[in-house]
Design a protein around this motif. Structure first.
Motif, PDB file in Angstrom:
ATOM      1  N   GLU A   1       7.765 -11.050   2.712  1.00 35.63           N
ATOM      2  CA  GLU A   1       7.485  -9.933   1.812  1.00 35.63           C
ATOM      3  C   GLU A   1       6.420 -10.307   0.783  1.00 35.63           C
TER       4      GLU A   1
ATOM      5  N   ARG B   1       3.229  -9.550   2.392  1.00 30.91           N
ATOM      6  CA  ARG B   1       3.037  -8.091   2.501  1.00 30.91           C
ATOM      7  C   ARG B   1       2.671  -7.476   1.146  1.00 30.91           C
ATOM      8  N   LEU B   2       3.260  -7.993   0.069  1.00 29.96           N
ATOM      9  CA  LEU B   2       2.970  -7.424  -1.252  1.00 29.96           C
ATOM     10  C   LEU B   2       1.607  -7.880  -1.766  1.00 29.96           C
TER      11      LEU B   2
ATOM     12  N   ARG C   1      -1.059  -5.781   0.036  1.00 31.30           N
ATOM     13  CA  ARG C   1      -0.403  -4.485   0.215  1.00 31.30           C
ATOM     14  C   ARG C   1      -1.325  -3.476   0.917  1.00 31.30           C
TER      15      ARG C   1
ATOM     16  N   ASP D   1      -0.816  -4.066   4.426  1.00 28.69           N
ATOM     17  CA  ASP D   1       0.544  -3.679   4.816  1.00 28.69           C
ATOM     18  C   ASP D   1       0.640  -2.151   4.958  1.00 28.69           C
TER      19      ASP D   1
ATOM     20  N   ARG E   1      11.180  -1.174  -2.183  1.00 31.57           N
ATOM     21  CA  ARG E   1       9.776  -1.597  -2.109  1.00 31.57           C
ATOM     22  C   ARG E   1       9.079  -1.016  -0.877  1.00 31.57           C
TER      23      ARG E   1
ATOM     24  N   PHE F   1       2.592   0.689  -4.097  1.00 36.52           N
ATOM     25  CA  PHE F   1       2.239  -0.585  -4.714  1.00 36.52           C
ATOM     26  C   PHE F   1       3.457  -1.119  -5.465  1.00 36.52           C
TER      27      PHE F   1
ATOM     28  N   ASP G   1       3.379  -8.238  -9.918  1.00 34.80           N
ATOM     29  CA  ASP G   1       2.493  -7.523  -9.004  1.00 34.80           C
ATOM     30  C   ASP G   1       1.644  -8.605  -8.327  1.00 34.80           C
TER      31      ASP G   1
END
Ligand code: ASP
Length: 457
Positions: free
Chosen positions: A115, A118-119, A122, A125, A421, A426, A434
């Protein structure tokens, strides 16, 4: 040449069209290269031969291309039912590479990717099929809620984000004022006071898809900011608030998820006492089959205790928030038996998650002042923090109440995702960072000075 979208090309057999998008896959053979071009509507298979082989061979996956060609029917044996244009393909005549993509730091469409990655990436993603679908579904569901509420005569009003603290039981995010040194705005934990002031203003029916900011300890599925469908009604009753909520969300499920089954066609209203006795929780999972995530068990919980004892602070706190009205029989004597007093609070639960909270409000300034006093605020503090609301209530306030469904959580359950999420474009990581923008991050001393702030330590 006018652009055609992937989902349009199947109706253009024999025509010359231009498609534009990302080269999702490039499959290379000696005499032919197949490129699956992805746009916002899906994929088209492009066939490149002869003079186009060289450029087609040079295209890296996820590069952006514009391709013109002729739409031809695929032989029956090569039809791909999984893509929108699966009965046709495009015989390319010209290819323009608009931008070359480096090798991606992660594969798309693979939920095994961490994750964190992925974040951090983003924007990549969000290219994945599931995330793109979630974001579009979120838009459509938001749109549905807006339309339904508009039909019911609700007015959407945007309220400030840079504002004053409103108690919802979490810490505030503070924003220092440069122009009024030493003073701070607070990001609203909810638009609670504004929506009540809109009732004083005569709106009668308000809603907003509002962002709420709560500085809470990182706990699993929380985000420092989240979206709620904030509602408030005047001249209302608890039952009317519940009916509006029920019609909105049963309507939403019927429209977007007809395949799901409802445990109850009419949402039950259960008291806090009965659910605590029967299930030991105020957010019971009432599904008949808890392994079936296509079953939805909505329930309303009512008759909450007005106060809860806070051992750490050795005082009572409001179970919901201090603006929540006592049940009429408790209005004159809640201070005498605080552990027994009941409030006109309502929670909305779905499959064991709390998805909304709300209440009928106290609209008498004297009762509101008594609640604040009982909670341990002294008179000066009450005037400083809530004087504006108490004053407003002296100029003709209608009885009012509302609710605020948490959209991130509801959409997570409906879309069968594991985390909020996955329905927030975002999203921040579990610890509030972030990872894509790299926030929070240090700021210059000069910026601090301008704000009248000093770093300690
Ligand atoms: N402001 C409340 C909350 O955010 C909702 C409400 O009482 O309407 O939980």
């Amino acid at each position: 040449m006018e652009r055609a979208l992937s989902n349009q090309v199947k109706d253009k057999i024999g025509q010359t069209v231009t498609i534009r998008g990302w080269a999702e896959t490039v499959r290379k053979h000696a005499k032919v290269v197949f490129i699956d071009v992805r746009d916002r509507t899906g994929l088209v298979q492009v066939v490149c031969t002869e003079k186009l082989l060289e450029v087609a061979n040079s295209i890296s996956p996820e590069s952006v291309v514009t391709i013109t060609g002729t739409v031809t029917e695929r032989p029956q044996s090569l039809v791909n039912v999984n893509i929108v244009s699966g009965t046709v393909e495009l015989q390319a005549d010209s290819i323009t590479v608009e931008s070359v993509a480096k090798t991606l730091p992660m594969p798309l469409n693979d939920r095994a990717v961490s994750e964190e990655t992925r974040l951090k990436y983003r924007y990549l993603d969000l290219r994945s099929k599931k995330m793109a679908e979630n974001i579009r579904m979120r838009h459509q569901m938001n749109q549905f809620l807006r339309e339904e509420l508009t039909k019911l005569d609700f007015v959407e009003v945007e309220t400030p984000y840079i504002s004053k603290s409103t108690p919802e039981g979490a810490r505030d995010y503070l924003v220092p004022s440069r122009i009024q040194p030493g003073n701070f705005y607070a990001l609203p934990q909810s638009p609670q006071q504004y929506k009540q002031l809109l009732m004083v203003a005569g709106l009668e029916r308000y809603f907003q898809i509002a962002r709420c900011f709560r500085d809470e300890d990182a706990r699993g599925d929380r985000q420092p900011e989240f979206s709620q469908l904030d509602l408030e009604l005047s001249f209302t009753s608890q039952e009317e608030i519940l009916q509006v909520t029920e019609s909105l969300f049963l309507g939403l499920v019927k429209k977007f998820f007809p395949e799901k089954t409802l445990t109850f066609n009419t949402i039950p209203r259960l008291t806090y006492k009965e659910v605590m006795e029967q299930y030991g929780t105020d957010k019971p999972d009432l599904r008949q089959d808890k392994t079936n995530d296509d079953e939805l068990a909505f329930a309303f919980i009512i008759d909450f205790p007005m106060f809860e004892w806070k051992e750490s602070e050795k005082r009572f706190d409001a179970t919901h928030h201090p603006f929540t009205a006592p049940k009429p029989e408790w209005e004159d004597n809640f201070e005498k038996h605080p552990e027994e007093a009941l409030a006109l609070q309502h929670d909305f639960v779905l499959n064991g998650s709390e998805i909304a909270g709300g209440s009928v409000r106290i609209h008498r300034a004297d009762v509101l002042e008594r609640v604040f006093e009982f909670l341990g605020h002294n008179k000066e503090k009450i005037r400083a923090d809530f004087g504006h609301l108490l004053e407003a209530f002296e100029y003709g306030v209608p009885p009012h109440g509302g609710i605020a469904p948490g959209l991130d959580r509801i959409y997570t359950i409906l879309l069968k995702e594991n985390s909020i999420r996955d329905v927030i474009a975002f999203a921040k990581a579990g610890d509030g960072r972030d990872l894509m923008m790299n926030a929070p991050s240090p700021v210059d001393d000069a910026q601090l000075k301008e704000l009248g702030l000093k770093k300690i330590g």
